[in-house]
Design a protein around this motif. Structure first.
Motif, PDB file in Angstrom:
ATOM      1  N   UNK A  17       1.104  -1.272   0.055  1.00 20.51           N
ATOM      2  CA  UNK A  17       0.122  -0.355  -0.350  1.00 20.51           C
ATOM      3  C   UNK A  17       1.158   1.575   0.342  1.00 20.51           C
ATOM      4  N   UNK A  18       1.974   0.828   0.575  1.00 17.19           N
ATOM      5  CA  UNK A  18       2.787   2.400   0.883  1.00 17.19           C
ATOM      6  C   UNK A  18       3.791   2.963  -0.803  1.00 17.19           C
ATOM      7  N   UNK A  19       4.276   1.816  -1.905  1.00 17.92           N
ATOM      8  CA  UNK A  19       4.739   1.199  -3.018  1.00 17.92           C
ATOM      9  C   UNK A  19       3.620   1.773  -4.117  1.00 17.92           C
ATOM     10  N   UNK A  20       3.684   3.484  -4.882  1.00 19.93           N
ATOM     11  CA  UNK A  20       3.415   3.588  -6.062  1.00 19.93           C
ATOM     12  C   UNK A  20       2.620   2.498  -7.165  1.00 19.93           C
ATOM     13  N   UNK A  21       3.664   1.263  -7.528  1.00 16.62           N
ATOM     14  CA  UNK A  21       3.929   0.022  -8.168  1.00 16.62           C
ATOM     15  C   UNK A  21       2.892  -1.448  -7.817  1.00 16.62           C
ATOM     16  N   UNK A  22       2.713  -0.898  -6.956  1.00 14.06           N
ATOM     17  CA  UNK A  22       1.426  -2.719  -6.248  1.00 14.06           C
ATOM     18  C   UNK A  22       0.993  -1.786  -5.150  1.00 14.06           C
ATOM     19  N   UNK A  23       0.960   0.010  -5.629  1.00 12.36           N
ATOM     20  CA  UNK A  23      -0.720   0.322  -4.652  1.00 12.36           C
ATOM     21  C   UNK A  23      -2.380  -0.619  -5.123  1.00 12.36           C
ATOM     22  N   UNK A  24      -2.033  -0.549  -6.772  1.00 14.28           N
ATOM     23  CA  UNK A  24      -3.371  -1.153  -6.733  1.00 14.28           C
ATOM     24  C   UNK A  24      -3.543  -3.042  -6.807  1.00 14.28           C
ATOM     25  N   UNK A  25      -3.442  -3.695  -6.382  1.00 17.83           N
ATOM     26  CA  UNK A  25      -3.480  -4.721  -6.233  1.00 17.83           C
ATOM     27  C   UNK A  25      -2.915  -4.855  -4.455  1.00 17.83           C
ATOM     28  N   UNK A  26      -2.479  -4.457  -4.269  1.00 18.60           N
ATOM     29  CA  UNK A  26      -2.853  -4.153  -2.927  1.00 18.60           C
ATOM     30  C   UNK A  26      -4.216  -3.667  -2.400  1.00 18.60           C
ATOM     31  N   UNK A  27      -5.003  -2.992  -2.888  1.00 22.45           N
ATOM     32  CA  UNK A  27      -5.753  -2.265  -2.989  1.00 22.45           C
ATOM     33  C   UNK A  27      -7.258  -3.756  -3.013  1.00 22.45           C
ATOM     34  N   UNK A  28      -7.041  -4.660  -4.126  1.00 21.02           N
ATOM     35  CA  UNK A  28      -7.562  -5.592  -4.329  1.00 21.02           C
ATOM     36  C   UNK A  28      -7.241  -6.910  -3.912  1.00 21.02           C
ATOM     37  N   UNK A  29      -6.326  -6.787  -2.997  1.00 20.92           N
ATOM     38  CA  UNK A  29      -6.372  -8.628  -2.245  1.00 20.92           C
ATOM     39  C   UNK A  29      -6.888  -7.270  -0.673  1.00 20.92           C
ATOM     40  N   UNK A  30      -6.684  -6.580  -0.248  1.00 18.45           N
ATOM     41  CA  UNK A  30      -7.243  -6.009   1.188  1.00 18.45           C
ATOM     42  C   UNK A  30      -9.259  -5.799   1.513  1.00 18.45           C
TER      43      UNK A  30
END
Length: 374
Positions: A176-189
């Motif tokens: 969530x802190x990373x620009x690159x992986x933020x979107x998949x992190x949101x989906x996983x959350x």
């Protein structure tokens, strides 16, 4: 309306809604008129007498509701919330602790501090679950409602999923802190919260419904704070201001000390981590008739002359929240039962302590005489 102001408005409304629902569902937790004893921060503090406990609780809910209309009232809610927590440490439930600081983040107009709170909760909650209890007992229990509808061959997936679950959760906190992986992190959350709601909800285990609105509020907070944002990890971690520093220490650094026994178990959001202190009170059968009905309801027969009271069951059933799992809380609860004993040996508190770094799971036993001197 600027993007930051809009996000803080939506966050404020989501947190207020979640907090009101959580407090309403656990209303006896916030009152003095109950059988489960209060544990004040300072021993000399006395319970707020009836009806003033109802007045304080009502004033807190009112201030909280009005915070949805204006952030200027957040300091009033914060003051009342501190009063409630000081009067009883059991009120420091993980969801209340999080709501409190998120609303302070709104009051300080610090979305990055709020982002750090949310990311820190995912990260440390995942780290706390890296233990055998969660892998072999906790997560399989969460999977039970789903396995009922799947073929027996699906049982082979239980262990790999149990091992992966903590790493997924802690990865969400980092990503969530990373620009690159933020979107998949949101989906996983979001997927994780849907899973938890289905597992704990009425179609699943139908358990601990006070955390249902917390999961919804957390999912909303993730979207509000992280969706289509451009802040870097550095900006989120090291934003300006004293409040940002306090958040970094409380949600980024302090949870590490819980692994050494120097920070309370619940403060790093270790709920359902399957590694916590457990307390059981054993009483002589002669005491049973002296107990109020509100306590006697939770007594279980062990032998013809020995009964027990599971502190976790008592808290969950009367207050609708798990007990605050610290040894000092269990000792205070046991002292309440000692009031009904004729002799110190008629009551014995048995505690199984959680494992920490450098210390395995251990057990301890206390009589009323020992509890009196501590």
């Amino acid at each position: 309306m600027p993007d930051t102001a809009r996000r803080l408005l939506y966050l404020r409304v989501a947190i207020v809604a979640g907090a009101i629902l959580g407090m309403a569902l656990s209303h006896k937790l916030w009152l003095s008129a109950r059988d489960y004893p209060l544990t004040p921060v300072f021993p000399f503090l006395k319970p707020i007498p009836h009806p003033f406990d109802y007045i304080l609780f009502g004033a807190t809910l009112l201030a909280l509701a009005l915070c949805a209309l204006t952030p200027r009232l957040i300091p009033i809610f914060a003051t009342l919330a501190i009063m409630l927590a000081v009067c009883d440490q059991s009120r420091l439930q993980p969801w209340f602790y999080e709501y409190f600081f998120l609303l302070l983040g709104v009051a300080f107009a610090s979305p990055n501090a709020c982002r750090l709170i949310v990311a820190g909760i995912y990260f440390w909650s995942g780290v706390q679950k890296l233990n055998a209890g969660f892998i072999y007992t906790g997560f399989p229990w969460l999977l039970e409602p789903f396995l009922r509808h799947l073929p027996s061959s699906a049982q082979a997936l239980v262990h790999p999923l149990s091992v992966a679950a903590p790493f997924i959760e802690l990865w969400i906190g980092i990503a969530l802190l990373s620009r690159k992986f933020r979107t998949p992190a949101i989906a996983l959350a979001l997927a994780m919260h849907v899973f938890i709601l289905m597992s704990l909800g009425p179609l699943g285990q139908n358990y601990n419904y006070v955390v249902w609105p917390w999961n919804i509020a957390m999912a909303a907070a993730v979207v509000i704070l992280f969706w289509k944002t451009v802040e870097s990890a550095r900006q989120t971690l090291f934003g300006e201001g004293a409040f940002q520093v306090a958040v970094l220490l409380l949600f980024g650094v302090a949870p590490l000390f819980s692994f050494f026994g120097f920070w309370d178990h619940y403060l790093p959001s270790a709920m359902y981590a399957s590694n916590e202190n457990h307390g059981l009170i054993y009483i002589n059968d002669k005491i049973f008739d002296r107990l109020p009905d509100g306590i006697a309801d939770y007594v279980r027969v062990e032998t013809p002359e020995l009964d027990s009271i599971d502190i976790g069951e008592w808290s969950a059933n009367e207050l609708n929240v798990p007990p605050y799992p610290e040894v000092r809380i269990y000792k205070n609860v046991a002292r309440k039962i000692c009031e009904y004993a004729d002799a110190p040996t008629q009551v014995r508190l048995s505690i199984v302590s959680k494992s920490t770094i450098g210390s395995r799971i251990t057990g301890a036993s206390y009589t009323c005489a020992a509890l009196k001197n501590q």
